[in-house]
Every structure is written in structure tokens, then in C-alpha cells.
Design a protein around this motif. Structure first.
Motif, short mmCIF file in Angstrom:
data_model
loop_
_atom_site.label_atom_id
_atom_site.label_comp_id
_atom_site.label_asym_id
_atom_site.label_seq_id
_atom_site.Cartn_x
_atom_site.Cartn_y
_atom_site.Cartn_z
N GLY A 166 37.23 48.89 31.00
CA GLY A 166 37.61 50.32 30.74
C GLY A 166 38.40 50.86 32.28
N LEU A 167 38.33 52.18 31.99
CA LEU A 167 38.71 53.07 33.40
C LEU A 167 37.98 52.72 34.45
N SER A 168 36.57 52.54 34.26
CA SER A 168 35.83 52.41 35.54
C SER A 168 35.93 51.59 36.35
N TYR A 169 36.54 50.18 35.88
CA TYR A 169 37.25 49.02 36.40
C TYR A 169 37.92 49.47 37.84
N HIS A 170 38.73 50.46 37.65
CA HIS A 170 39.66 50.85 38.71
C HIS A 170 39.16 51.58 39.80
N VAL A 171 38.00 52.29 39.54
CA VAL A 171 37.36 53.30 40.51
C VAL A 171 36.07 52.79 40.99
N THR A 172 35.41 52.08 40.50
CA THR A 172 33.98 51.57 40.85
C THR A 172 33.97 50.44 41.89
N GLU A 173 33.13 50.35 42.93
CA GLU A 173 32.94 49.32 43.88
C GLU A 173 33.00 47.89 43.09
N PRO A 174 33.32 47.02 43.61
CA PRO A 174 33.09 45.77 43.06
C PRO A 174 31.58 45.27 43.70
N ASN A 175 30.94 44.73 42.71
CA ASN A 175 29.49 44.37 43.23
C ASN A 175 29.30 43.03 44.08
N ALA A 176 28.23 42.70 44.47
CA ALA A 176 28.28 41.57 45.48
C ALA A 176 28.76 40.29 44.95
N GLU A 177 28.14 40.03 43.87
CA GLU A 177 28.82 38.89 43.20
C GLU A 177 30.06 38.78 43.19
N GLU A 178 30.66 39.78 42.72
CA GLU A 178 32.32 39.72 42.36
C GLU A 178 33.04 39.75 43.78
N VAL A 179 32.50 40.31 44.63
CA VAL A 179 33.09 39.81 46.07
C VAL A 179 32.89 38.58 46.49
N ALA A 180 31.91 37.92 46.29
CA ALA A 180 31.68 36.32 46.56
C ALA A 180 32.62 35.60 45.85
N TRP A 181 32.78 35.84 44.66
CA TRP A 181 33.64 35.22 43.75
C TRP A 181 35.09 35.26 44.40
N LEU A 182 35.46 36.45 44.79
CA LEU A 182 37.01 36.73 45.12
C LEU A 182 36.89 35.85 46.43
N LYS A 183 36.20 35.90 47.39
CA LYS A 183 36.14 35.16 48.56
C LYS A 183 36.34 33.78 48.35
N ALA A 184 35.60 33.23 47.35
CA ALA A 184 35.74 31.89 47.10
C ALA A 184 37.27 31.54 46.41
N GLN A 185 37.50 32.52 45.60
CA GLN A 185 39.12 32.37 45.28
C GLN A 185 39.82 32.18 46.30
N GLU A 186 39.73 33.08 47.23
CA GLU A 186 40.86 33.12 48.38
C GLU A 186 40.59 31.71 49.22
N LYS A 187 39.47 31.32 49.42
CA LYS A 187 39.21 30.07 50.09
C LYS A 187 39.94 28.98 49.39
N GLU A 188 39.68 28.88 48.19
CA GLU A 188 40.17 27.84 47.32
C GLU A 188 41.79 27.87 47.29
N GLU A 189 42.27 29.08 47.15
CA GLU A 189 43.89 29.14 47.22
C GLU A 189 44.34 28.54 48.45
N LYS A 190 43.70 28.99 49.80
CA LYS A 190 44.15 28.60 51.14
C LYS A 190 44.09 26.98 51.17
N LYS A 191 43.24 26.51 50.43
CA LYS A 191 42.91 25.06 50.84
C LYS A 191 43.97 24.15 49.62
N ASN A 192 44.15 24.80 48.69
CA ASN A 192 45.09 24.05 47.66
C ASN A 192 46.45 24.66 48.01
N GLY A 193 46.68 25.60 48.68
CA GLY A 193 48.11 25.90 48.94
C GLY A 193 48.66 26.76 47.78
N PRO A 194 50.07 27.31 48.20
CA PRO A 194 50.58 28.08 47.01
C PRO A 194 51.10 27.38 45.87
#
Length: 110
Positions: A82-110
Motif C-alpha cells: 500500500g501507500l505505507s510502503y513508500h513512507v515507512t522505514e525498512p526493517n532490519a531484515e529488508e535492509v540485510a536483504w538489500l545489502k545482500a542483493q547489492e553484494k551479489e550484483e557487484k560479484k556477478n557484474g551488470p
């Protein structure tokens, strides 16, 4: 979450639409389209858009703050969607998942 960028984007979009609607309606309703009519239509559109900019900025800011406070009060998380997705802070699990995704993208390349 920063509400200012969201408020600016929504307000600018609405103001641009108001500008073009006022300009086009004024030109369509004018019996003769001359340079003078176009200049007056532009002036009217700019003035009305400026007024709407102030009004919509206040309304959208208030609306988004209300959504944020309501989401915090209900302890909603971004997974709920809903609209709350855009205005609420991400929880710790989501932040960890996003960081893991970024690391995986850097490792695999564009």
C-alpha cells in the motif's frame, strides 16, 4: 523517511498537469488564436499553477504525514504494501536483504 522529495514530485506533477489543462482550455475556448491570446493564456496558466503549487504542496505534505503517522501508529511494515510502503522505514531484515542483493550484483557484474 524523507517526505520532502515525495511531496515535491507529486506536487510538481500535479502543477504541470494544471498548467497544461488551463493553457489548452483557454486556447480552445478563445475565438481567435493570436499572439496576444497565447500570451494571456500563458500568463493565466502560470498564475493559476503558482497558486495551485502552494495549495497542493500543503495538501500533499499533510496527506503524506498523515499516512506516515498512521503507519507508525499501526506498526505497519513495508511488506504490508500500500501507500505505507513508500513512507515507512525498512526493517532490519529488508535492509540485510538489500545489502545482500547489492553484494551479489557487484560479484556477478551488470
Amino acid at each position: 523517511m524523507e517526505l520532502r522529495p515525495i511531496t515535491n514530485v507529486v506536487t510538481k506533477t500535479i502543477v504541470i498537469v494544471v498548467f497544461w489543462v488551463v493553457l489548452l482550455i483557454d486556447l480552445i475556448l478563445s475565438p481567435i488564436i493570436s499572439f496576444r491570446e497565447i500570451a494571456f493564456a500563458l500568463i493565466k496558466a502560470v498564475i493559476i499553477s503558482g497558486v495551485f503549487w502552494l495549495l497542493f504542496a500543503m495538501l500533499v505534505d499533510t496527506f503524506l504525514k498523515t499516512i506516515l503517522l498512521d503507519a507508525k501508529e499501526k506498526k505497519a511494515d513495508r511488506i504490508d504494501g500500500g501507500l505505507s510502503y513508500h513512507v515507512t522505514e525498512p526493517n532490519a531484515e529488508e535492509v540485510a536483504w538489500l545489502k545482500a542483493q547489492e553484494k551479489e550484483e557487484k560479484k556477478n557484474g551488470p
